[in-house]
Design a protein around this motif. Structure first.
Motif, mmCIF file in Angstrom:
data_model
loop_
_atom_site.group_PDB
_atom_site.id
_atom_site.type_symbol
_atom_site.label_atom_id
_atom_site.label_comp_id
_atom_site.label_asym_id
_atom_site.label_seq_id
_atom_site.Cartn_x
_atom_site.Cartn_y
_atom_site.Cartn_z
ATOM 1 N N ALA A 77 12.082 -15.157 -2.976
ATOM 2 C CA ALA A 77 12.117 -14.582 -4.327
ATOM 3 C C ALA A 77 10.688 -14.281 -4.777
ATOM 4 O O ALA A 77 10.134 -14.906 -5.688
ATOM 5 N N LEU A 78 10.072 -13.311 -4.124
ATOM 6 C CA LEU A 78 8.671 -12.975 -4.350
ATOM 7 C C LEU A 78 8.520 -11.495 -4.620
ATOM 8 O O LEU A 78 9.429 -10.702 -4.338
ATOM 9 N N ARG A 79 7.378 -11.109 -5.133
ATOM 10 C CA ARG A 79 7.098 -9.704 -5.343
ATOM 11 C C ARG A 79 5.646 -9.413 -4.986
ATOM 12 O O ARG A 79 4.798 -10.303 -4.981
ATOM 13 N N ILE A 80 5.392 -8.154 -4.711
ATOM 14 C CA ILE A 80 4.045 -7.703 -4.367
ATOM 15 C C ILE A 80 3.417 -7.035 -5.577
ATOM 16 O O ILE A 80 4.043 -6.203 -6.243
ATOM 17 N N VAL A 81 2.176 -7.415 -5.861
ATOM 18 C CA VAL A 81 1.434 -6.845 -6.992
ATOM 19 C C VAL A 81 0.111 -6.302 -6.453
ATOM 20 O O VAL A 81 -0.535 -6.927 -5.602
ATOM 21 N N GLU A 82 -0.281 -5.158 -6.943
ATOM 22 C CA GLU A 82 -1.553 -4.568 -6.506
ATOM 23 C C GLU A 82 -2.713 -5.467 -6.924
ATOM 24 O O GLU A 82 -2.762 -5.974 -8.049
ATOM 25 N N ALA A 83 -3.628 -5.668 -6.017
ATOM 26 C CA ALA A 83 -4.799 -6.508 -6.314
ATOM 27 C C ALA A 83 -5.691 -5.802 -7.335
ATOM 28 O O ALA A 83 -5.895 -4.586 -7.249
ATOM 29 N N PRO A 84 -6.222 -6.557 -8.316
ATOM 30 C CA PRO A 84 -7.065 -5.945 -9.352
ATOM 31 C C PRO A 84 -8.506 -5.714 -8.900
ATOM 32 O O PRO A 84 -9.380 -5.433 -9.723
ATOM 33 N N VAL A 85 -8.768 -5.861 -7.613
ATOM 34 C CA VAL A 85 -10.101 -5.592 -7.059
ATOM 35 C C VAL A 85 -9.927 -4.628 -5.895
ATOM 36 O O VAL A 85 -8.860 -4.530 -5.300
ATOM 37 N N GLN A 86 -10.988 -3.903 -5.580
ATOM 38 C CA GLN A 86 -10.954 -2.966 -4.458
ATOM 39 C C GLN A 86 -11.085 -3.770 -3.167
ATOM 40 O O GLN A 86 -12.135 -3.828 -2.547
ATOM 41 N N ALA A 87 -9.970 -4.375 -2.789
ATOM 42 C CA ALA A 87 -9.979 -5.313 -1.677
ATOM 43 C C ALA A 87 -10.201 -4.595 -0.344
ATOM 44 O O ALA A 87 -9.830 -3.429 -0.193
ATOM 45 N N PRO A 88 -10.812 -5.270 0.621
ATOM 46 C CA PRO A 88 -11.040 -4.647 1.936
ATOM 47 C C PRO A 88 -9.729 -4.418 2.686
ATOM 48 O O PRO A 88 -8.740 -5.110 2.464
ATOM 49 N N VAL A 89 -9.753 -3.429 3.533
ATOM 50 C CA VAL A 89 -8.607 -3.112 4.384
ATOM 51 C C VAL A 89 -8.889 -3.608 5.793
ATOM 52 O O VAL A 89 -9.960 -3.366 6.342
ATOM 53 N N ILE A 90 -7.941 -4.335 6.367
ATOM 54 C CA ILE A 90 -8.084 -4.829 7.733
ATOM 55 C C ILE A 90 -7.439 -3.835 8.688
ATOM 56 O O ILE A 90 -6.294 -3.437 8.496
ATOM 57 N N SER A 91 -8.166 -3.449 9.697
ATOM 58 C CA SER A 91 -7.599 -2.591 10.739
ATOM 59 C C SER A 91 -7.041 -3.472 11.852
ATOM 60 O O SER A 91 -7.768 -4.271 12.442
ATOM 61 N N VAL A 92 -5.756 -3.333 12.097
ATOM 62 C CA VAL A 92 -5.085 -4.121 13.136
ATOM 63 C C VAL A 92 -5.106 -3.333 14.438
ATOM 64 O O VAL A 92 -4.709 -2.170 14.479
#
Length: 304
Positions: free
Chosen positions: A257-272
């Motif tokens: 019972a969870l939800r996704i919220v946009e981070a309020p910071v320009q967070a880094p993107v991980i390349s997999v």
């Protein structure tokens, strides 16, 4: 007779002479001129200390010694042709190979369900094994052949001797329970004032933690975990915020019972990426596995 003195090409000439019983016909069969064949026959006679082939009418008749050698030489040339020179293939449908992938628990949850489904269709007799290794040990596992691939975020493997292929970009998002009081208006101020759950696999600092430090941002960490999947029940039953890669957040939302919220910071993107050692770059089984992963998780399909 010293094996180092034996030119294996002479065995091909010998085999052709046994079959075609003529220097010209044998030469045409293996692509050698008559002078080259005659020279090779002379070397064969010296090598075995026997005339081997004697002209009788229109044919070159094999001597008893040649007939004695015919079977073993044919077996040797066939073995070299089929077992040594023939490129080994890989048949997924009949393979019973166990493939080993280095990946963290987040990788097991994200990659294995779809990968196993593909195995069931294409390689039903093969099996999968995953192992967790610190970043510095992942290279050794690939180089030694303990593992076929490493899949995930392994910046230490971006070096000489290893190949990599990008699968997808994995941005950071916030994971909260559905009724979290700040879920609809998660400002930077509210984010920094909230309580947080953090995962540090193997005790190492996460990319996002490094980013916050570089930005001079501090937040209150209530709990530190060593496994990503421990987040699900903890975040679901509290007001803690977990900032995690999107693929993990997707899995958690599907199972809790969870939800996704946009981070309020320009967070880094991980390349997999998927990584493999140069020793296995041409290996047919490795090529097949890499192709399966690329087709399943290439950019745009990572979220299933």
């Amino acid at each position: 007779m010293d094996l180092k003195a034996v030119d294996l090409n002479l065995l091909v000439v010998f085999d052709a002479l046994v079959e075609h019983r003529g220097v010209t016909r044998a030469g045409e069969a293996i692509g050698l001129s008559q002078p080259a064949m005659s020279a090779a026959l002379s070397r064969l006679r010296v090598l075995f200390g026997d005339p081997l082939f004697v002209r009788s009418g229109a044919e070159m008749k094999p001597t008893p010694r040649a007939l004695e050698l015919a079977g073993p030489v044919r077996r040797v040339t066939e073995l070299i042709r089929t077992e040594v020179l023939q490129r080994s293939g890989f048949e997924p449908a009949s393979s019973q190979r166990t493939f080993t992938i280095v990946t963290p628990d987040i990788g097991e949850v994200n990659f294995l369900p779809r990968l196993l489904a593909r195995f069931e269709k294409e390689a039903p007799l093969a099996s999968l094994r995953t192992v967790a290794r610190p970043r510095e040990a992942a290279a050794e596992a690939l180089e030694s052949g303990e593992a076929d691939l490493a899949v995930g975020y392994f910046p230490d493997l971006q070096r000489a001797g290893f190949f990599l292929q990008k699968l997808f970009d994995n941005p950071h998002v916030c994971l909260v329970r559905k009724a979290h009081p700040a879920a609809d208006s998660l400002t930077l101020e509210a984010y920094l004032a909230a309580s947080h759950a953090v995962v540090r696999p193997g005790g190492r600092e996460h990319v996002f933690e490094q980013f916050l430090t570089q930005q001079g941002l501090r937040r209150r960490v209530v709990v530190e975990l060593s496994h990503y999947m421990s987040l699900l029940p903890i975040v679901e039953q509290s007001d803690l915020i977990a900032t995690v890669p999107l693929d993990l957040a997707d899995v958690c939302v599907r199972h809790g019972a969870l939800r996704i919220v946009e981070a309020p910071v320009q967070a880094p993107v991980i390349s997999v990426h998927q990584f493999w050692h140069a020793r296995y770059h041409k290996d047919q089984a490795s090529l097949w596995l890499r192709g399966v992963l690329q087709s399943l998780f290439k950019a745009g399909s990572a979220r299933g």
